[in-house]
Design a protein around this motif. Structure first.
Motif, PDB file in Angstrom:
ATOM      1  N   MET A   1      52.105  41.195  75.425  1.00  0.00           N
ATOM      2  CA  MET A   1      50.778  42.401  76.390  1.00  0.00           C
ATOM      3  C   MET A   1      51.354  43.195  77.932  1.00  0.00           C
ATOM      4  SD  MET A   1      46.840  42.018  77.096  1.00  0.00           S
ATOM      5  CE  MET A   1      46.283  40.703  75.352  1.00  0.00           C
ATOM      6  N   GLN A   2      51.284  44.340  77.939  1.00  0.00           N
ATOM      7  CA  GLN A   2      51.205  45.273  78.669  1.00  0.00           C
ATOM      8  C   GLN A   2      50.899  44.123  80.541  1.00  0.00           C
ATOM      9  OE1 GLN A   2      51.976  48.885  77.840  1.00  0.00           O
ATOM     10  NE2 GLN A   2      52.853  48.313  76.499  1.00  0.00           N
ATOM     11  N   GLY A   3      50.908  44.759  81.158  1.00  0.00           N
ATOM     12  CA  GLY A   3      50.803  44.737  82.633  1.00  0.00           C
ATOM     13  C   GLY A   3      48.638  44.808  82.591  1.00  0.00           C
ATOM     14  N   LEU A   4      48.744  46.569  82.081  1.00  0.00           N
ATOM     15  CA  LEU A   4      47.874  47.270  82.227  1.00  0.00           C
ATOM     16  C   LEU A   4      46.546  46.907  81.724  1.00  0.00           C
ATOM     17  CD1 LEU A   4      46.321  49.246  83.655  1.00  0.00           C
ATOM     18  CD2 LEU A   4      47.130  50.936  81.699  1.00  0.00           C
ATOM     19  N   GLU A   5      46.897  46.236  79.844  1.00  0.00           N
ATOM     20  CA  GLU A   5      46.479  45.966  79.218  1.00  0.00           C
ATOM     21  C   GLU A   5      45.976  44.560  79.526  1.00  0.00           C
ATOM     22  OE1 GLU A   5      48.366  45.855  75.398  1.00  0.00           O
ATOM     23  OE2 GLU A   5      48.509  47.893  75.113  1.00  0.00           O
ATOM     24  N   GLN A   6      46.448  43.529  80.729  1.00  0.00           N
ATOM     25  CA  GLN A   6      45.809  42.621  80.518  1.00  0.00           C
ATOM     26  C   GLN A   6      45.001  42.573  81.556  1.00  0.00           C
ATOM     27  OE1 GLN A   6      46.767  39.188  78.935  1.00  0.00           O
ATOM     28  NE2 GLN A   6      44.959  39.056  80.475  1.00  0.00           N
ATOM     29  N   TYR A   7      45.271  43.943  82.568  1.00  0.00           N
ATOM     30  CA  TYR A   7      44.405  44.057  83.931  1.00  0.00           C
ATOM     31  C   TYR A   7      42.698  44.680  83.149  1.00  0.00           C
ATOM     32  CZ  TYR A   7      42.432  45.455  88.132  1.00  0.00           C
ATOM     33  OH  TYR A   7      41.296  46.097  88.895  1.00  0.00           O
ATOM     34  N   LEU A   8      42.849  44.921  82.248  1.00  0.00           N
ATOM     35  CA  LEU A   8      41.279  46.029  81.869  1.00  0.00           C
ATOM     36  C   LEU A   8      40.677  44.767  80.811  1.00  0.00           C
ATOM     37  CD1 LEU A   8      43.086  48.909  80.880  1.00  0.00           C
ATOM     38  CD2 LEU A   8      41.907  48.747  82.266  1.00  0.00           C
ATOM     39  N   ILE A   9      42.012  43.519  80.521  1.00  0.00           N
ATOM     40  CA  ILE A   9      40.734  42.775  78.910  1.00  0.00           C
ATOM     41  C   ILE A   9      40.388  41.903  80.644  1.00  0.00           C
ATOM     42  CG2 ILE A   9      41.185  40.951  77.971  1.00  0.00           C
ATOM     43  CD1 ILE A   9      43.530  42.608  76.614  1.00  0.00           C
ATOM     44  N   ASP A  10      40.774  41.510  81.061  1.00  0.00           N
ATOM     45  CA  ASP A  10      40.373  40.850  82.093  1.00  0.00           C
ATOM     46  C   ASP A  10      39.551  41.377  83.082  1.00  0.00           C
ATOM     47  OD1 ASP A  10      42.378  39.189  82.054  1.00  0.00           O
ATOM     48  OD2 ASP A  10      43.602  39.488  83.685  1.00  0.00           O
ATOM     49  N   ILE A  11      38.799  42.592  82.926  1.00  0.00           N
ATOM     50  CA  ILE A  11      37.674  43.466  83.563  1.00  0.00           C
ATOM     51  C   ILE A  11      36.671  43.113  82.756  1.00  0.00           C
ATOM     52  CG2 ILE A  11      36.966  45.325  83.873  1.00  0.00           C
ATOM     53  CD1 ILE A  11      39.237  46.561  84.896  1.00  0.00           C
ATOM     54  N   ILE A  12      37.092  42.959  81.669  1.00  0.00           N
ATOM     55  CA  ILE A  12      35.975  43.247  79.412  1.00  0.00           C
ATOM     56  C   ILE A  12      35.443  41.913  80.226  1.00  0.00           C
ATOM     57  CG2 ILE A  12      35.276  42.952  77.986  1.00  0.00           C
ATOM     58  CD1 ILE A  12      36.957  45.904  78.433  1.00  0.00           C
ATOM     59  N   TYR A  13      36.541  40.811  80.479  1.00  0.00           N
ATOM     60  CA  TYR A  13      36.314  39.031  80.633  1.00  0.00           C
ATOM     61  C   TYR A  13      35.373  38.925  81.343  1.00  0.00           C
ATOM     62  CZ  TYR A  13      37.331  33.943  79.055  1.00  0.00           C
ATOM     63  OH  TYR A  13      37.289  32.869  79.482  1.00  0.00           O
ATOM     64  N   HIS A  14      35.202  39.086  82.520  1.00  0.00           N
ATOM     65  CA  HIS A  14      34.692  38.407  83.561  1.00  0.00           C
ATOM     66  C   HIS A  14      33.031  39.141  84.096  1.00  0.00           C
ATOM     67  CE1 HIS A  14      37.410  35.785  85.321  1.00  0.00           C
ATOM     68  NE2 HIS A  14      38.261  36.552  84.878  1.00  0.00           N
ATOM     69  N   PHE A  15      33.921  40.823  83.196  1.00  0.00           N
ATOM     70  CA  PHE A  15      32.597  41.918  83.969  1.00  0.00           C
ATOM     71  C   PHE A  15      31.744  42.183  82.220  1.00  0.00           C
ATOM     72  CE2 PHE A  15      35.153  42.389  87.208  1.00  0.00           C
ATOM     73  CZ  PHE A  15      34.551  42.056  88.289  1.00  0.00           C
ATOM     74  N   LYS A  16      32.035  41.683  81.337  1.00  0.00           N
ATOM     75  CA  LYS A  16      31.806  41.390  79.983  1.00  0.00           C
ATOM     76  C   LYS A  16      31.628  43.564  79.160  1.00  0.00           C
ATOM     77  CE  LYS A  16      30.336  37.017  79.289  1.00  0.00           C
ATOM     78  NZ  LYS A  16      29.438  35.870  79.218  1.00  0.00           N
ATOM     79  N   TYR A  17      29.673  43.668  79.729  1.00  0.00           N
ATOM     80  CA  TYR A  17      28.890  44.604  79.446  1.00  0.00           C
ATOM     81  C   TYR A  17      29.543  45.999  80.743  1.00  0.00           C
ATOM     82  CZ  TYR A  17      26.998  41.331  76.557  1.00  0.00           C
ATOM     83  OH  TYR A  17      26.785  41.203  75.369  1.00  0.00           O
ATOM     84  N   ILE A  18      29.114  45.397  81.363  1.00  0.00           N
ATOM     85  CA  ILE A  18      29.501  46.160  82.196  1.00  0.00           C
ATOM     86  C   ILE A  18      30.152  47.410  82.687  1.00  0.00           C
ATOM     87  CG2 ILE A  18      29.095  46.895  85.146  1.00  0.00           C
ATOM     88  CD1 ILE A  18      27.670  45.327  85.098  1.00  0.00           C
ATOM     89  N   GLY A  19      32.156  46.322  82.248  1.00  0.00           N
ATOM     90  CA  GLY A  19      33.117  46.543  82.544  1.00  0.00           C
ATOM     91  C   GLY A  19      33.513  47.738  81.458  1.00  0.00           C
ATOM     92  N   LEU A  20      33.336  47.383  80.387  1.00  0.00           N
ATOM     93  CA  LEU A  20      33.366  48.051  79.063  1.00  0.00           C
ATOM     94  C   LEU A  20      32.629  49.408  78.946  1.00  0.00           C
ATOM     95  CD1 LEU A  20      34.559  48.298  76.162  1.00  0.00           C
ATOM     96  CD2 LEU A  20      31.747  47.730  75.291  1.00  0.00           C
ATOM     97  N   PHE A  21      31.277  49.356  79.880  1.00  0.00           N
ATOM     98  CA  PHE A  21      30.948  50.585  79.738  1.00  0.00           C
ATOM     99  C   PHE A  21      31.732  51.323  80.894  1.00  0.00           C
ATOM    100  CE2 PHE A  21      28.270  53.628  81.834  1.00  0.00           C
ATOM    101  CZ  PHE A  21      27.208  53.635  80.903  1.00  0.00           C
ATOM    102  N   ILE A  22      31.909  51.059  81.977  1.00  0.00           N
ATOM    103  CA  ILE A  22      32.658  52.179  82.978  1.00  0.00           C
ATOM    104  C   ILE A  22      34.228  52.251  82.156  1.00  0.00           C
ATOM    105  CG2 ILE A  22      34.038  51.567  85.547  1.00  0.00           C
ATOM    106  CD1 ILE A  22      31.787  49.875  86.035  1.00  0.00           C
TER     107      ILE A  22
END
Length: 213
Positions: A1-22
């Motif tokens: 998995m590339q660095g950017l994808e991992q970073y964005l997945i971490d955002i959704i993992y930690h912030f869930k709906y807010i992260g996905l929405f933004i």
């Protein structure tokens, strides 16, 4: 998995709906975000019970819808005059711009829903809808339907695929990107065909008037 994808997945993992929405809102405005990848991951999270399926679907739909509407208004505010300013740098002239605007007014709104499923093409439909001043009410309905179907497809896919979501998401994104290019070419060919057809009808009409006034 590339660095950017991992970073964005971490955002959704930690912030869930807010992260996905933004992230989806930014992605639909034009920020280079792997939208399908993130929605498939979110669908996978619903299969683990970390996120609720229906809330995830609603948030993804609203985020995508908001991003498409922001793109519409950016295109509408900057408008065709802005396109005229940058036209020399894009090797465009007044005639080409007028034809493109006319084409989108005739056929473009039909592509708003299906355009969601092709990376890059969805941004074209959003911005040019605004530039061509497509009726906002009609655009809103089509953008809303497209956002719901798009989110439903990839979130459901992630939920069904489970631990295999990542491999399939990469494959889908690869082929959808290629399909987007093909779709753009097909649309352009349809436009050329419509122009030729109209020119042919106009010629026949003038010929008829000439001999049968």
């Amino acid at each position: 998995m590339q660095g950017l994808e991992q970073y964005l997945i971490d955002i959704i993992y930690h912030f869930k709906y807010i992260g996905l929405f933004i992230l989806l809102t930014c992605g639909l405005v034009g920020v280079p975000v792997p939208d399908e990848f993130l929605m498939t991951f979110s669908g996978f999270q619903t299969s683990l019970g970390r996120m609720d399926f229906w809330i995830t679907l609603m948030v993804a739909t609203l985020g995508s819808f908001l991003g498409m509407n922001l793109s519409y208004w950016i295109g509408r505010r900057l408008g065709i005059p802005f396109l005229h300013k940058v036209a020399p740098y894009l090797h465009l002239n007044e005639k080409k711009i007028a034809r493109a605007e006319h084409w989108f007014q005739c056929y473009g709104d039909r592509l708003i829903v299906i355009g969601y499923f092709f990376p890059g093409f969805r941004h074209f439909t959003a911005y040019f809808s605004g530039m061509s001043k497509l009726h906002f009410g009609r655009y809103t309905v089509l953008a809303g339907i497209g956002a719901f179907l798009w989110a439903l497809t990839f979130i459901t896919l992630g939920r069904i695929l489970g631990v295999h979501w990542q491999t399939i998401a990469h494959i889908l994104h690869h082929y959808l990107a290629r399909s987007g290019i093909v779709l753009a070419i097909i649309v352009f060919l349809i436009y050329l065909y419509s122009v030729k057809t109209k020119q042919g009808k106009s010629y026949e009409l003038n010929l008829f008037k000439k001999y049968f006034p």
